[in-house]
Design a protein around this motif. Structure first.
Motif: not given
Length: 104
Positions: A23-25, A33-34, A37-39
């Motif tokens: 996942s992005q998480t 990073v959070s 931020q990836v999103s």
């Protein structure tokens, strides 16, 4: 129409996330990073820096040039150990005593 480098990186990251089932998480945690931020980077409202690209490539075990080449090359370069196992598609639940949902 040709993809920009930014489009190729975003597409490659999306393809790698899909291929690994991550996942992005999870990617955000690995990069320090959070998820937000990836999103933002994936939506194009923020850019993936060259340092980010190196970190993403290292995380997935590919060369940064393969990441920059786009989703096909990045996915093909992904080590087998990083790929999610091929799973069987879930069948819809059937009521007891029926054949509904079973393959024909």
């Amino acid at each position: 129409m040709r993809m920009t480098l930014a489009d190729r990186v975003r597409s490659a990251v999306a393809a790698l996330l899909h291929a690994t089932g991550e996942s992005q998480t999870g990617l955000a945690a690995a990069l320090g990073v959070s998820q937000a931020q990836v999103s933002r980077r994936q939506s194009g409202t923020a850019a993936w820096s060259l340092d980010d690209c190196e970190a993403v490539a290292a995380h997935f075990g590919i060369d940064v040039l393969d990441l920059l080449a786009g989703p096909t090359r990045a996915s093909e370069s992904l080590p087998d150990a990083r790929r999610r196992p091929a799973g069987r598609r879930a069948l819809p639940a059937a009521a007891p005593g029926t054949r509904e949902g079973l393959p024909r």
